[in-house]
Design a protein around this motif. Structure first.
Motif, mmCIF file in Angstrom:
data_model
loop_
_atom_site.group_PDB
_atom_site.id
_atom_site.type_symbol
_atom_site.label_atom_id
_atom_site.label_comp_id
_atom_site.label_asym_id
_atom_site.label_seq_id
_atom_site.Cartn_x
_atom_site.Cartn_y
_atom_site.Cartn_z
ATOM 1 N N ALA A 11 -17.374 -86.862 -101.086
ATOM 2 C CA ALA A 11 -17.739 -88.055 -100.461
ATOM 3 C C ALA A 11 -17.857 -88.030 -99.016
ATOM 4 O O ALA A 11 -16.968 -88.054 -98.450
ATOM 5 C CB ALA A 11 -16.747 -89.172 -101.101
ATOM 6 N N VAL A 12 -18.983 -88.021 -98.408
ATOM 7 C CA VAL A 12 -18.957 -87.761 -97.049
ATOM 8 C C VAL A 12 -19.595 -89.083 -96.211
ATOM 9 O O VAL A 12 -20.269 -89.785 -96.933
ATOM 10 C CB VAL A 12 -20.357 -86.587 -96.692
ATOM 11 C CG1 VAL A 12 -19.807 -85.275 -97.476
ATOM 12 C CG2 VAL A 12 -21.614 -87.072 -96.962
ATOM 13 N N PHE A 55 -19.613 -92.704 -103.914
ATOM 14 C CA PHE A 55 -18.299 -92.719 -104.447
ATOM 15 C C PHE A 55 -17.163 -92.758 -103.419
ATOM 16 O O PHE A 55 -17.484 -92.278 -102.301
ATOM 17 C CB PHE A 55 -17.793 -91.872 -105.559
ATOM 18 C CG PHE A 55 -18.552 -90.338 -105.473
ATOM 19 C CD1 PHE A 55 -19.529 -89.981 -105.864
ATOM 20 C CD2 PHE A 55 -17.655 -89.543 -104.715
ATOM 21 C CE1 PHE A 55 -19.839 -88.599 -105.669
ATOM 22 C CE2 PHE A 55 -18.082 -88.234 -104.293
ATOM 23 C CZ PHE A 55 -19.375 -87.781 -104.934
ATOM 24 N N GLU A 56 -16.122 -93.016 -103.686
ATOM 25 C CA GLU A 56 -15.062 -93.244 -102.515
ATOM 26 C C GLU A 56 -14.324 -91.926 -102.381
ATOM 27 O O GLU A 56 -13.792 -91.724 -101.372
ATOM 28 C CB GLU A 56 -13.891 -94.273 -103.139
ATOM 29 C CG GLU A 56 -14.701 -95.687 -102.989
ATOM 30 C CD GLU A 56 -13.665 -96.729 -103.568
ATOM 31 O OE1 GLU A 56 -12.301 -96.616 -103.185
ATOM 32 O OE2 GLU A 56 -13.953 -97.727 -103.951
ATOM 33 N N LYS A 57 -13.959 -91.242 -103.460
ATOM 34 C CA LYS A 57 -13.009 -90.077 -103.318
ATOM 35 C C LYS A 57 -14.194 -88.664 -103.742
ATOM 36 O O LYS A 57 -15.007 -88.926 -104.286
ATOM 37 C CB LYS A 57 -12.118 -89.972 -104.361
ATOM 38 C CG LYS A 57 -10.836 -91.165 -104.097
ATOM 39 C CD LYS A 57 -9.834 -91.035 -105.193
ATOM 40 C CE LYS A 57 -8.720 -91.988 -104.796
ATOM 41 N NZ LYS A 57 -7.558 -91.613 -105.771
ATOM 42 N N ASN A 58 -13.430 -87.583 -103.509
ATOM 43 C CA ASN A 58 -14.034 -86.343 -103.721
ATOM 44 C C ASN A 58 -13.598 -86.272 -105.044
ATOM 45 O O ASN A 58 -12.620 -86.875 -105.810
ATOM 46 C CB ASN A 58 -13.421 -85.221 -102.870
ATOM 47 C CG ASN A 58 -13.621 -85.389 -101.509
ATOM 48 O OD1 ASN A 58 -14.492 -85.898 -100.914
ATOM 49 N ND2 ASN A 58 -12.555 -84.824 -100.792
ATOM 50 N N ILE A 59 -14.756 -85.308 -106.083
ATOM 51 C CA ILE A 59 -14.772 -85.383 -107.452
ATOM 52 C C ILE A 59 -14.708 -83.609 -107.765
ATOM 53 O O ILE A 59 -15.497 -83.216 -107.081
ATOM 54 C CB ILE A 59 -15.792 -86.034 -108.034
ATOM 55 C CG1 ILE A 59 -15.573 -87.335 -107.625
ATOM 56 C CG2 ILE A 59 -15.644 -85.715 -109.467
ATOM 57 C CD1 ILE A 59 -16.780 -88.148 -108.196
ATOM 58 N N LEU A 60 -13.540 -83.389 -108.601
ATOM 59 C CA LEU A 60 -13.837 -81.808 -109.186
ATOM 60 C C LEU A 60 -14.860 -81.908 -110.269
ATOM 61 O O LEU A 60 -14.592 -82.844 -111.171
ATOM 62 C CB LEU A 60 -12.622 -81.491 -109.471
ATOM 63 C CG LEU A 60 -11.460 -81.373 -108.248
ATOM 64 C CD1 LEU A 60 -10.020 -81.058 -109.230
ATOM 65 C CD2 LEU A 60 -11.750 -80.251 -107.283
#
Length: 123
Positions: A11-12, A55-60
């Motif tokens: 999420a950048v 989206f708000e957070k990084n995702i694996l």
């Protein structure tokens, strides 16, 4: 268990700045649409997605049925089978794939630290 190709979806805040940064690390654009605020970038050994405002957070992210070049693999474990197996171990999901469906589908769960794990089948 083979969950498919792995990447990190970031999420950048500024997709152009992130693209320039990762290009300096040796990543090249592999897919996506900068005008739609998303890019997939690849280095010889890693894949990352840059997503601005999605989206708000990084995702694996894991992609059953895809290899590291986003090409279909031969046989693979279907998302519904993976989900069923993981549920049998006691894991709970934030979002579940339709167990009666076929083809593309996805599910999400959280690791113990709240990191989002997306299992996203495109085939």
């Amino acid at each position: 268990m083979d969950l498919g190709a792995f990447s990190v979806s970031l999420a950048v805040k500024d997709i152009a700045a992130s693209r320039a940064f990762y290009e300096k690390l040796g990543f090249v654009v592999f897919g996506g649409e900068v005008d739609q605020n998303w890019l997939i970038m690849k280095s010889p050994t890693a894949v990352i997605g840059l997503f601005q405002g999605m989206f708000e957070k990084n995702i694996l992210t894991f992609n059953p049925g895809w290899d590291g070049d986003a090409q279909p693999t031969g046989e693979f474990a279907d998302i519904r089978s993976i989900q069923k197996t993981l549920k049998s171990t006691g894991l709970s999901f934030e979002q579940e794939a339709d167990e009666t469906g076929a083809g593309p589908g996805s599910c999400t769960l959280l690791d113990p630290d709240g990191n989002v794990i997306l299992i996203d089948q495109h085939v």
